[in-house]
Design an enzyme around this catalytic site. Structure first.
Site, PDB file in Angstrom:
ATOM      1  N   TYR A  44     -49.126 -10.046  -1.468  1.00 20.77           N
ATOM      2  CA  TYR A  44     -49.608  -8.771  -2.022  1.00 20.77           C
ATOM      3  C   TYR A  44     -48.675  -8.342  -3.139  1.00 20.77           C
ATOM      4  O   TYR A  44     -47.451  -8.441  -3.001  1.00 20.77           O
ATOM      5  CB  TYR A  44     -49.641  -7.681  -0.941  1.00 20.77           C
ATOM      6  CG  TYR A  44     -51.057  -7.349  -0.515  1.00 20.77           C
ATOM      7  CD1 TYR A  44     -51.955  -6.813  -1.433  1.00 20.77           C
ATOM      8  CD2 TYR A  44     -51.492  -7.587   0.780  1.00 20.77           C
ATOM      9  CE1 TYR A  44     -53.254  -6.533  -1.062  1.00 20.77           C
ATOM     10  CE2 TYR A  44     -52.796  -7.309   1.157  1.00 20.77           C
ATOM     11  CZ  TYR A  44     -53.683  -6.780   0.224  1.00 20.77           C
ATOM     12  OH  TYR A  44     -54.961  -6.506   0.578  1.00 20.77           O
ATOM     13  N   GLU A  46     -49.443  -5.340  -5.501  1.00 20.37           N
ATOM     14  CA  GLU A  46     -50.013  -4.205  -6.247  1.00 20.37           C
ATOM     15  C   GLU A  46     -49.019  -3.722  -7.289  1.00 20.37           C
ATOM     16  O   GLU A  46     -47.828  -3.600  -7.018  1.00 20.37           O
ATOM     17  CB  GLU A  46     -50.379  -3.076  -5.278  1.00 20.37           C
ATOM     18  CG  GLU A  46     -51.645  -3.402  -4.515  1.00 20.37           C
ATOM     19  CD  GLU A  46     -52.009  -2.371  -3.466  1.00 20.37           C
ATOM     20  OE1 GLU A  46     -51.430  -1.280  -3.453  1.00 20.37           O
ATOM     21  OE2 GLU A  46     -52.889  -2.692  -2.643  1.00 20.37           O
ATOM     22  N   ASP A 190     -67.697  -8.430 -25.143  1.00 21.65           N
ATOM     23  CA  ASP A 190     -67.673  -9.151 -23.861  1.00 21.65           C
ATOM     24  C   ASP A 190     -67.970 -10.613 -24.184  1.00 21.65           C
ATOM     25  O   ASP A 190     -69.118 -11.002 -24.390  1.00 21.65           O
ATOM     26  CB  ASP A 190     -68.730  -8.559 -22.919  1.00 21.65           C
ATOM     27  CG  ASP A 190     -68.807  -9.328 -21.599  1.00 21.65           C
ATOM     28  OD1 ASP A 190     -68.197 -10.410 -21.491  1.00 21.65           O
ATOM     29  OD2 ASP A 190     -69.502  -8.851 -20.682  1.00 21.65           O
ATOM     30  N   THR A 216     -64.598 -13.473 -18.715  1.00 22.01           N
ATOM     31  CA  THR A 216     -64.331 -14.143 -17.450  1.00 22.01           C
ATOM     32  C   THR A 216     -63.536 -15.409 -17.765  1.00 22.01           C
ATOM     33  O   THR A 216     -63.413 -15.802 -18.934  1.00 22.01           O
ATOM     34  CB  THR A 216     -65.638 -14.530 -16.726  1.00 22.01           C
ATOM     35  OG1 THR A 216     -66.515 -15.147 -17.663  1.00 22.01           O
ATOM     36  CG2 THR A 216     -66.317 -13.314 -16.128  1.00 22.01           C
ATOM     37  N   LYS A 219     -65.911 -19.850 -16.984  1.00 18.54           N
ATOM     38  CA  LYS A 219     -67.069 -20.467 -17.641  1.00 18.54           C
ATOM     39  C   LYS A 219     -66.557 -21.610 -18.533  1.00 18.54           C
ATOM     40  O   LYS A 219     -66.031 -22.574 -18.002  1.00 18.54           O
ATOM     41  CB  LYS A 219     -67.862 -19.391 -18.389  1.00 18.54           C
ATOM     42  CG  LYS A 219     -68.439 -18.342 -17.420  1.00 18.54           C
ATOM     43  CD  LYS A 219     -69.370 -17.377 -18.103  1.00 18.54           C
ATOM     44  CE  LYS A 219     -70.041 -16.444 -17.108  1.00 18.54           C
ATOM     45  NZ  LYS A 219     -69.289 -15.212 -16.834  1.00 18.54           N
ATOM     46  N   ARG A 225     -62.387 -18.180 -10.816  1.00 18.80           N
ATOM     47  CA  ARG A 225     -63.231 -16.990 -10.973  1.00 18.80           C
ATOM     48  C   ARG A 225     -62.320 -15.787 -11.128  1.00 18.80           C
ATOM     49  O   ARG A 225     -61.627 -15.390 -10.197  1.00 18.80           O
ATOM     50  CB  ARG A 225     -64.123 -16.810  -9.752  1.00 18.80           C
ATOM     51  CG  ARG A 225     -65.157 -17.897  -9.633  1.00 18.80           C
ATOM     52  CD  ARG A 225     -66.232 -17.503  -8.668  1.00 18.80           C
ATOM     53  NE  ARG A 225     -67.374 -16.995  -9.375  1.00 18.80           N
ATOM     54  CZ  ARG A 225     -68.430 -17.746  -9.723  1.00 18.80           C
ATOM     55  NH1 ARG A 225     -68.460 -19.019  -9.449  1.00 18.80           N
ATOM     56  NH2 ARG A 225     -69.442 -17.193 -10.338  1.00 18.80           N
TER      57      ARG A 225
HETATM   58  N1  DSN Z   1     -73.773 -14.155 -13.893  1.00 22.27           N
HETATM   59  C1  DSN Z   1     -73.304 -14.585 -15.184  1.00 22.27           C
HETATM   60  C2  DSN Z   1     -74.296 -15.426 -15.866  1.00 22.27           C
HETATM   61  O1  DSN Z   1     -74.904 -16.220 -15.183  1.00 22.27           O
HETATM   62  O2  DSN Z   1     -74.459 -15.353 -17.062  1.00 22.27           O
HETATM   63  C3  DSN Z   1     -72.878 -13.455 -16.016  1.00 22.27           C
HETATM   64  O3  DSN Z   1     -72.158 -12.569 -15.248  1.00 22.27           O
END
Ligand code: DSN
Length: 406
Positions: A44, A46, A190, A216, A219, A225
């Protein structure tokens, strides 16, 4: 325990033997997976490096600092927060930092290719707690900047969002910046779907135009994640406190302890993303998507915007007389895993929309190239002609065996 082990082994087999073509999915690097499963998950911490509410964070501090410095370097920003649990919490933290409930936000609608957190009305926090105005795309499927400008001038949003989940073209962040400047709005980029292309220099970079950037990490970046929020120089010029506001919104505003195992995985993925190999990979992602879109067009598929500039393709199935959902299910039986998706101004509901969305990040991660895209387009066409899906699934499996993945 045995049951879960058995299911993981089946899922491993499924991932090895089928084509992962959901554009937001990818294979994390093995080093990232090992890190995410390491002892770091026991801790932990924080707070932020050297300002924790728990003892025992000497090494965690160093790890988080490495992740932060890598993010700042890669995305050319003076401030980064690597703690958001994923993309939606990252966007929520930006709104919490910069907005008050009821403020006006302007984002791309879901069926034009935006994201739920970009102000999707009623059912999301972004549409419920803020006064959300949505822009769409023109009749050719491109962002309609005259509409963005008109809505911005009319509604004077406090925040404009430029981002995508199902938009197959490049985003002109400069144009968004001109509009946001003209009404004094914050601009958030984004780049969750395209951050890997941005760092590889093959998609316009928002760092000079947006005030804040979210992405994110799982990807095209192939990390764990998680997510990162960055404040740009432009953001700090507008508000010197913006970085602090973002940090406070993430913790304690929205989250408790950061997932240190994820932070370390992010640090590893960002290091890989600085290499020449990574640039080659990102180029291959886009080359493959272009080749696949050309081939699909030859087979008579209608593509939204007639093609792609990035990693994803959106097929409009209306002329094929099959719903997105049914086609996605049939493709899955043939070993081609995509998702059904709305097309711009879709006449059908989200659970049974008129399109499918497919992408190439995971195919390029396996080392597949243009020759393989030709085969895949042919299989997709054969499935649309209701040919033997079991036979295609065997051919897909054979191809996957030629391009193994750890
Ligand atoms: N769920 C993602 C996507 O498939 O594009 C975006 O958050």
């Amino acid at each position: 325990m045995d049951e879960i082990k058995r299911l993981i082994s089946l899922e491993t087999k499924r991932q090895k033997e089928t084509l992962m073509m959901i554009p937001s999915e990818n294979y994390a690097y093995p080093e990232v997976r090992a890190t995410v499963g390491s002892v770091l998950m026991h801790k932990y911490s924080e707070g932020y490096p050297h300002k924790r509410y728990y003892q025992g964070n000497k090494y965690i501090d160093e790890i988080e600092e490495i992740a932060i410095e890598s993010a700042k370097k890669l995305f050319k920003t003076p401030h980064a927060n690597v703690q958001p649990y994923s993309g939606s919490p990252a966007n929520a933290a930006v709104y919490m930092a910069l907005l008050d409930p009821g403020d006006i936000i302007l984002g791309m609608s879901l069926n034009a290719g935006g994201h739920l957190t970009h102000g999707h009305p009623k059912i999301t926090f972004s549409g419920k707690y803020f006064n959300s105005i949505q822009y769409g795309v023109d009749k050719n499927g491109y962002i309609d900047f005259s509409e963005v400008e008109r809505l911005a001038k009319k509604h004077k949003p406090k925040l404009i969002i430029a981002g995508l989940t199902a938009y197959p073209r490049q985003i002109d962040f400069e144009k968004f910046s001109e509009i946001s400047e003209s009404v004094g709005a914050y601009l958030m980029a984004d780049i969750s779907h395209i951050s890997g292309l941005v760092v590889a220099g093959i998609h316009p970079d928002p760092s000079k135009f947006a005030h804040v950037i979210t992405t994110t990490t799982h990807k095209i970046l192939r990390g764990p994640r998680g997510a990162i929020i960055m404040v740009t120089n432009k953001g700090l010029e507008k508000d010197l406190e913006m970085g602090k506001k973002i940090d406070r919104a993430v913790f304690p505003g929205l989250q408790g302890g950061p997932h240190d195992n994820t932070t370390a995985g992010i640090a590893i993925a960002l290091r890989f993303a600085q290499s020449e190999n990574y640039k080659t990979y990102a180029k291959e992602v886009v080359n493959n998507a272009k080749m696949l879109s050309e081939e699909l067009t030859k087979y008579g598929f209608d593509l939204v915007t007639n093609g792609t500039d990035n990693h994803l393709i959106l097929i409009d199935l209306r002329r094929k007389n099959i719903s997105g959902r049914e086609f996605a299910e049939r493709l899955e039986e043939a070993g081609v895993v995509v998702n059904y998706n709305a097309i711009p101004n879709d006449p059908n509901p989200p659970f049974n929309p008129s399109g499918i969305r497919l992408g190439t990040p995971a195919l390029a991660a396996r080392g597949m190239g243009e020759g393989e895209m030709k085969k895949i387009a042919k299989w997709i066409s054969e499935v649309s002609e209701r040919k033997d899906r079991e036979k295609i699934a065997m051919e897909v499996k054979k191809l996957c065996e030629e391009f193994p993945i750890d």
